[in-house]
Design a protein around this motif. Sequence first.
Motif, PDB file in Angstrom:
ATOM      1  N   LEU A 108      -2.489   8.567  -8.589  1.00  0.00           N
ATOM      2  CA  LEU A 108      -2.513   7.392  -7.722  1.00  0.00           C
ATOM      3  C   LEU A 108      -3.252   7.615  -6.412  1.00  0.00           C
ATOM      4  O   LEU A 108      -4.068   6.801  -6.002  1.00  0.00           O
ATOM      5  N   ASP A 109      -2.958   8.710  -5.759  1.00  0.00           N
ATOM      6  CA  ASP A 109      -3.554   8.948  -4.447  1.00  0.00           C
ATOM      7  C   ASP A 109      -4.358  10.241  -4.389  1.00  0.00           C
ATOM      8  O   ASP A 109      -4.525  10.834  -3.323  1.00  0.00           O
ATOM      9  N   THR A 110      -4.847  10.676  -5.544  1.00  0.00           N
ATOM     10  CA  THR A 110      -5.657  11.892  -5.567  1.00  0.00           C
ATOM     11  C   THR A 110      -7.141  11.534  -5.534  1.00  0.00           C
ATOM     12  O   THR A 110      -7.514  10.370  -5.668  1.00  0.00           O
ATOM     13  N   LYS A 115      -4.285   0.005  -7.878  1.00  0.00           N
ATOM     14  CA  LYS A 115      -3.339   0.953  -7.282  1.00  0.00           C
ATOM     15  C   LYS A 115      -2.061   0.283  -6.799  1.00  0.00           C
ATOM     16  O   LYS A 115      -0.962   0.807  -6.981  1.00  0.00           O
ATOM     17  N   ASN A 116      -2.192  -0.862  -6.152  1.00  0.00           N
ATOM     18  CA  ASN A 116      -1.010  -1.522  -5.605  1.00  0.00           C
ATOM     19  C   ASN A 116      -0.028  -1.938  -6.689  1.00  0.00           C
ATOM     20  O   ASN A 116       1.191  -1.881  -6.506  1.00  0.00           O
ATOM     21  N   ASP A 140       0.855  -1.186   0.000  1.00  0.00           N
ATOM     22  CA  ASP A 140       0.000   0.000   0.000  1.00  0.00           C
ATOM     23  C   ASP A 140       0.888   1.232   0.000  1.00  0.00           C
ATOM     24  O   ASP A 140       2.101   1.135  -0.242  1.00  0.00           O
ATOM     25  N   GLU A 141       0.305   2.399   0.256  1.00  0.00           N
ATOM     26  CA  GLU A 141       1.095   3.631   0.175  1.00  0.00           C
ATOM     27  C   GLU A 141       2.195   3.690   1.225  1.00  0.00           C
ATOM     28  O   GLU A 141       3.131   4.481   1.101  1.00  0.00           O
ATOM     29  N   ARG A 164       1.607   1.254  -8.023  1.00  0.00           N
ATOM     30  CA  ARG A 164       2.454   1.804  -6.961  1.00  0.00           C
ATOM     31  C   ARG A 164       3.763   1.031  -6.850  1.00  0.00           C
ATOM     32  O   ARG A 164       4.826   1.607  -6.597  1.00  0.00           O
TER      33      ARG A 164
END
Length: 202
Positions: free
Chosen positions: A168-170, A102-103, A23-24, A106
């Motif tokens: 990605l995280d917006t 996402k993963n 994850d992030e 990322r």
Amino acid sequence: MNRQQQKLQTRQRIVDAAFSLLDENRSLTAISLREVARAAGIAPTSFYRHFSDINELGLTLVDESGLTLRQLMRQARQRLESGGSVINISVDTFMEYIVENKNIFRLLLREHTGTSSAFRAAVMREIQHFTQELTDYIVDNLSLPRDIASLQAEAMVNLVFSAGAKALDTDLQKIPMISERVKVQLRFVQLGSFAYVNHKSK
């Protein structure tokens, strides 16, 4: 199901489990073999029937991430047969993929500049594959010289990956704006390539 099919299925469970742990806040180097085995529902000793160590699993994740994304972009270009802009379709497909995976994306971004030289090299290979496939497409469809097509492809891949990092995280509501900006930037690059070739021929 025969033994080989079971083995492939378990291997895929391990890969999927490792992706789920990212994850992030957690990179490949931060997850342990025991965590992966637990998430995959296998004994830690069973892990070694499929991968020699956690680093081999990490390289497999990078390879699978790149391959999945390349296949998706190929499919996007094939959709052009029914009409549409290659830039629009490619960017829209890319952004849809990031939202849903996402993963995976990322992983490519993080390991590109990560602490593991093996992972960095693996991501660079995937980016080179992207660039090479786009270069071939530009040569075949836009009739640009290969050296110019290669530079155009490299610039485009860098722009798209950078836009992907922003998306990605917006907030989901901001992704269309990011997509439109990168589409315009990609057209700048494309027009610049044609202008450069025309300028050189004078």
